[in-house]
Design a protein around this motif. Sequence first.
Motif, PDB file in Angstrom:
ATOM      1  N   LYS A 178       0.822  -1.221   0.000  1.00  0.00           N
ATOM      2  CA  LYS A 178       0.000   0.000   0.000  1.00  0.00           C
ATOM      3  C   LYS A 178       0.847   1.259   0.000  1.00  0.00           C
ATOM      4  O   LYS A 178       0.451   2.288  -0.562  1.00  0.00           O
ATOM      5  CB  LYS A 178      -0.946  -0.029   1.191  1.00  0.00           C
ATOM      6  CG  LYS A 178      -2.049  -1.070   1.046  1.00  0.00           C
ATOM      7  CD  LYS A 178      -2.965  -1.129   2.263  1.00  0.00           C
ATOM      8  CE  LYS A 178      -4.034  -2.193   2.075  1.00  0.00           C
ATOM      9  NZ  LYS A 178      -4.911  -2.310   3.271  1.00  0.00           N
ATOM     10  N   GLU A 179       2.022   1.198   0.632  1.00  0.00           N
ATOM     11  CA  GLU A 179       2.934   2.347   0.585  1.00  0.00           C
ATOM     12  C   GLU A 179       3.287   2.699  -0.859  1.00  0.00           C
ATOM     13  O   GLU A 179       3.545   3.870  -1.175  1.00  0.00           O
ATOM     14  CB  GLU A 179       4.216   2.051   1.354  1.00  0.00           C
ATOM     15  CG  GLU A 179       4.083   2.102   2.862  1.00  0.00           C
ATOM     16  CD  GLU A 179       5.417   1.842   3.543  1.00  0.00           C
ATOM     17  OE1 GLU A 179       6.458   1.811   2.835  1.00  0.00           O
ATOM     18  OE2 GLU A 179       5.421   1.661   4.781  1.00  0.00           O
ATOM     19  N   ALA A 180       3.312   1.697  -1.716  1.00  0.00           N
ATOM     20  CA  ALA A 180       3.654   1.908  -3.122  1.00  0.00           C
ATOM     21  C   ALA A 180       2.415   2.071  -3.988  1.00  0.00           C
ATOM     22  O   ALA A 180       2.523   2.106  -5.224  1.00  0.00           O
ATOM     23  CB  ALA A 180       4.498   0.737  -3.627  1.00  0.00           C
ATOM     24  N   LYS A 190       2.168  -9.894 -15.287  1.00  0.00           N
ATOM     25  CA  LYS A 190       2.189  -8.447 -15.481  1.00  0.00           C
ATOM     26  C   LYS A 190       2.156  -7.719 -14.145  1.00  0.00           C
ATOM     27  O   LYS A 190       2.927  -6.783 -13.913  1.00  0.00           O
ATOM     28  CB  LYS A 190       1.002  -8.028 -16.350  1.00  0.00           C
ATOM     29  CG  LYS A 190       0.947  -6.547 -16.661  1.00  0.00           C
ATOM     30  CD  LYS A 190      -0.223  -6.239 -17.572  1.00  0.00           C
ATOM     31  CE  LYS A 190      -0.300  -4.752 -17.894  1.00  0.00           C
ATOM     32  NZ  LYS A 190      -1.477  -4.451 -18.786  1.00  0.00           N
ATOM     33  N   GLU A 191       1.283  -8.148 -13.250  1.00  0.00           N
ATOM     34  CA  GLU A 191       1.184  -7.514 -11.930  1.00  0.00           C
ATOM     35  C   GLU A 191       2.462  -7.728 -11.117  1.00  0.00           C
ATOM     36  O   GLU A 191       2.892  -6.838 -10.380  1.00  0.00           O
ATOM     37  CB  GLU A 191      -0.014  -8.082 -11.170  1.00  0.00           C
ATOM     38  CG  GLU A 191      -1.365  -7.688 -11.739  1.00  0.00           C
ATOM     39  CD  GLU A 191      -2.526  -8.367 -11.022  1.00  0.00           C
ATOM     40  OE1 GLU A 191      -3.683  -8.045 -11.336  1.00  0.00           O
ATOM     41  OE2 GLU A 191      -2.263  -9.232 -10.155  1.00  0.00           O
ATOM     42  N   ALA A 192       3.073  -8.901 -11.252  1.00  0.00           N
ATOM     43  CA  ALA A 192       4.269  -9.205 -10.469  1.00  0.00           C
ATOM     44  C   ALA A 192       5.447  -8.324 -10.887  1.00  0.00           C
ATOM     45  O   ALA A 192       6.232  -7.876 -10.039  1.00  0.00           O
ATOM     46  CB  ALA A 192       4.634 -10.679 -10.619  1.00  0.00           C
ATOM     47  N   ARG A 197       8.880  -3.746  -9.362  1.00  0.00           N
ATOM     48  CA  ARG A 197       9.515  -2.459  -9.694  1.00  0.00           C
ATOM     49  C   ARG A 197       9.096  -1.365  -8.713  1.00  0.00           C
ATOM     50  O   ARG A 197       9.942  -0.609  -8.220  1.00  0.00           O
ATOM     51  CB  ARG A 197       9.141  -2.055 -11.119  1.00  0.00           C
ATOM     52  CG  ARG A 197       9.766  -0.733 -11.572  1.00  0.00           C
ATOM     53  CD  ARG A 197       9.434  -0.419 -13.008  1.00  0.00           C
ATOM     54  NE  ARG A 197      10.045  -1.382 -13.923  1.00  0.00           N
ATOM     55  CZ  ARG A 197       9.364  -2.278 -14.631  1.00  0.00           C
ATOM     56  NH1 ARG A 197       8.049  -2.352 -14.521  1.00  0.00           N
ATOM     57  NH2 ARG A 197       9.982  -3.103 -15.440  1.00  0.00           N
ATOM     58  N   LYS A 198       7.826  -1.271  -8.407  1.00  0.00           N
ATOM     59  CA  LYS A 198       7.325  -0.181  -7.571  1.00  0.00           C
ATOM     60  C   LYS A 198       7.752  -0.295  -6.112  1.00  0.00           C
ATOM     61  O   LYS A 198       7.871   0.719  -5.420  1.00  0.00           O
ATOM     62  CB  LYS A 198       5.795  -0.116  -7.646  1.00  0.00           C
ATOM     63  CG  LYS A 198       5.255   0.463  -8.939  1.00  0.00           C
ATOM     64  CD  LYS A 198       3.743   0.614  -8.864  1.00  0.00           C
ATOM     65  CE  LYS A 198       3.183   1.313 -10.092  1.00  0.00           C
ATOM     66  NZ  LYS A 198       1.703   1.486  -9.997  1.00  0.00           N
ATOM     67  N   THR A 199       7.957  -1.508  -5.631  1.00  0.00           N
ATOM     68  CA  THR A 199       8.236  -1.683  -4.202  1.00  0.00           C
ATOM     69  C   THR A 199       9.716  -1.859  -3.889  1.00  0.00           C
ATOM     70  O   THR A 199      10.093  -1.915  -2.723  1.00  0.00           O
ATOM     71  CB  THR A 199       7.456  -2.890  -3.636  1.00  0.00           C
ATOM     72  OG1 THR A 199       7.801  -4.075  -4.365  1.00  0.00           O
ATOM     73  CG2 THR A 199       5.953  -2.662  -3.735  1.00  0.00           C
TER      74      THR A 199
END
Length: 447
Positions: A178-180, A190-192, A197-199
């Motif tokens: 959630k922080e990301a 795709k989600e992984a 990358r985002k976290t």
Amino acid sequence: MSRIWKISLLVLALVVSACAQPAATPSPTAAPAAPTAAPAPTATPEARPVTLKVMIVDYVKDKTDKWLENEVVPAFKQRFPNVNVEFIYVNWGTLDETVQGYFAAGEGADILNLGSEYIAEYGDRLAPLNRYLGAEAWPDIQQFIPATLETVTWKGEIRGLPWLVAPRAYMCRTDLLKEAGIERAPRTFKEAIEQARKTTIIEGNALKRAGLVTTGKLDDWQEYIALIWALGGELYKPSGEPAFDSPQARAALQFMYERRRAVYPDETVADLPPATGSRLADGTAVCIWGNLWGAPDVKDPIWERIEFVPGLTDPDNFPNSKPVVQVFTDWLAVAGYSKNVEIAAEFLKFLGTAENLNRYNRDFGSFPPRKDAWTGYVQEARPMMIMADLMAQHGRGFADVRETAKFREILQKQMSAYFTDQQDLDTTLRNIQEEYTQVLREAGRIP
């Protein structure tokens, strides 16, 4: 199970001293103080003096070995007073040499403690046990998780009894997601990649937090196998040849490369410092793929902020893909040379009661392979029950991996070259296909 996993499992067990949807969850009960009585034999073995030799590699010194010697054997002898049981304790470093020596000599231990992938290596040399352990002879076998029975079945015959289980799934910290700006753990390729990358946090060209941690630097060869299965692929063609020229093998490996680059943008990025505990607990990993030995203590309140995902899929490109929980099962097989197959099968049924498997796995710190043994310590730990249910729904046994040691070497070498940009995807898959084909041919597994 892999050699790395087996060694890690034994060490951790010493430290802690420790597929269908299951039927209604059994009520919690305390682990029994002593083994249950052996089930009545389908045919009474000849009442001659018998010494049953049992080779054990999965044991906790001065704990599970003492339980076997001081509680299990005396209880078994109440039903079979003519039978003496002799345990032979070995370690994973000498297991293969010991077992191969037995088969070369045509004699040795009657019961062999084997690892998850061993059915392909020894299946033809193990006793067929359907007449003793099949559903008609022993209805209890229907309580065992299908993925664990995959591990012990060869050419339609049960060759042994599942003994301990360690399933693998993905686990993610929901607060760090959630922080990301991510609402749930990833389910798809795709989600992984996006989540990784985002976290991931990099400071000073070194990882401070990894979006995902597996074995090594996101190059776990066993996860690669699980991803192939999740896409609907197999390791072998009907002819017995490898299937690393399949669309599934290609897509799974390309995904692993892209996800790795989401965490390690290039090869100059330094890895996380050595772990001193669970990376999920200390926040250096947002997600992990593994079993519960790499996770926080099952009683840690942090589990309220951890989400389980059975496996990743790619529905955009493989509409029939399904998540896979890779299940590692150590098991007890009966050697084909044994002159005591019937009484060995009775001993396996005795060890395989719900109460006895619960007691053994409680002390070892692992999962019982049968659903009605998920009582006491399993039901009392919410993470264990979640993982157990995922195993029952999505489990696939890590079994029938042929010429495992050489196969592992090939995958590790070729995957590393691809992930570090020393060769491209096509070259990597071609090398795996050609080298593994040669290994199988030299082993006489294909013409």
